[in-house]
Scaffold this active site. Structure first.
Site, PDB file in Angstrom:
ATOM      1  N   ASN A  57      16.525  91.338  16.319  1.00 35.87           N
ATOM      2  CA  ASN A  57      15.703  90.584  17.267  1.00 35.87           C
ATOM      3  C   ASN A  57      14.578  91.440  17.845  1.00 35.87           C
ATOM      4  OD1 ASN A  57      16.502  87.920  17.334  1.00 35.87           O
ATOM      5  ND2 ASN A  57      18.186  88.288  18.751  1.00 35.87           N
ATOM      6  N   GLU A 115      25.230  85.737  19.100  1.00 36.01           N
ATOM      7  CA  GLU A 115      25.547  86.152  17.732  1.00 36.01           C
ATOM      8  C   GLU A 115      27.064  86.179  17.515  1.00 36.01           C
ATOM      9  OE1 GLU A 115      24.366  88.111  20.114  1.00 36.01           O
ATOM     10  OE2 GLU A 115      25.158  90.168  19.951  1.00 36.01           O
ATOM     11  N   ASP A 166      31.613  88.942  15.776  1.00 33.61           N
ATOM     12  CA  ASP A 166      30.365  89.290  16.453  1.00 33.61           C
ATOM     13  C   ASP A 166      29.528  90.194  15.547  1.00 33.61           C
ATOM     14  OD1 ASP A 166      29.027  89.285  19.358  1.00 33.61           O
ATOM     15  OD2 ASP A 166      28.810  91.290  18.494  1.00 33.61           O
ATOM     16  N   ASP A 171      17.107  84.376  13.827  1.00 30.84           N
ATOM     17  CA  ASP A 171      17.622  83.057  13.460  1.00 30.84           C
ATOM     18  C   ASP A 171      18.015  83.010  11.983  1.00 30.84           C
ATOM     19  OD1 ASP A 171      17.229  82.229  16.012  1.00 30.84           O
ATOM     20  OD2 ASP A 171      15.539  80.897  15.599  1.00 30.84           O
TER      21      ASP A 171
END
Ligand code: C2E
Ligand code: C2E
Length: 169
Positions: free
Chosen positions: A54, A89, A46, A63
């Site tokens: 973000n 993620e 993770d 992305d």
């Protein structure tokens, strides 16, 4: 036809396998190991501080980070090892015929590679690192128990300060 098949098992953004295919592969690996007793490991990965990217730079930057990281994973795996996008993620790696000690070598190679190549990611603020939890098949395991142990180990890695790998007890 081949194209269709690849689409249905691939995560479009990152090019690794999708979670639907993970479910099928885990079922297969579990039934194989419950007969043969052969070990396999999974790593749950993770990205740390991903929300920062973000929030501050938008989803397109997010992305880019996901694609960048997926490429690092792919470059560092043997052909028989498989990588999946688990969600957001979060990624999962399935390592057939591999103990947690060997999986640890792989996980650390990926974690360190992200640290070393951080400068290619122009995200400012906090560096994007990865926390990893590892577990191996135990007799009687179901998908939920197996993945649950990897998740707990991942949680321990986060609690230990992130950017590290922990093997399930
Ligand atoms: P592969 O087995 O598909 O491995 C792909 C990549 O995963 C390797 O690229 C490497 O980056 C990483 N990798 C896999 N296993 C290990 C490992 O035990 N230690 C480390 N540090 N990295 C590992 P690489 O190194 O460019 O190798 C390309 C291909 O060459 C491999 O593909 C494999 O087919 C072959 N190869 C390279 N070194 C060896 C070796 O020592 N023994 C064998 N049997 N094959 C090797
Ligand atoms: P190493 O890189 O320190 O890896 C130690 C052991 O960790 C490997 O022993 C293997 O059991 C496990 N391991 C490492 N990478 C991977 C992986 O990508 N996938 C899986 N499933 N297991 C992995 P092994 O196979 O006896 O290899 C011994 C050493 O030979 C490796 O030490 C490495 O120095 C070299 N080697 C083997 N294959 C490759 C390769 O494809 N590429 C490179 N660069 N080195 C390799």
């Amino acid at each position: 036809e081949r194209h269709f098949r690849e689409l249905s098992i691939t995560d479009q953004l990152t090019g690794v396998y999708n979670s639907r295919y993970l479910h099928r592969q885990l079922q297969e690996e579990l039934s194989r190991s419950s007969r043969s007793g052969q070990v396999f490991s999974i790593c749950m990965l993770d990205l740390d501080n991903f929300k920062n990217v973000n929030d501050q730079y938008g989803h397109l930057a997010g992305d880019d980070v996901l694609q960048f990281f997926a490429n690092i994973i792919k470059e560092n795996l043997r052909k028989q090892d498989r990588a999946f996008r688990f969600g957001g993620e979060e990624f999962l790696i399935l390592l057939p015929d591999t103990t947690t000690q060997s999986a640890f070598v792989v996980a650390e190679r990926i974690r360190e590679s992200l640290v070393l190549r951080q400068h290619f990611l122009d995200t400012g603020v906090k560096p994007v690192t990865v926390s990893i939890g590892i577990t191996e098949y135990k007799e009687g395991d179901q998908e939920t128990t197996l993945v649950g142990r990897a998740d707990n180990a991942l949680y321990s890695a986060k609690a230990a300060g992130k950017n590290c790998t922990i093997i399930s007890a």
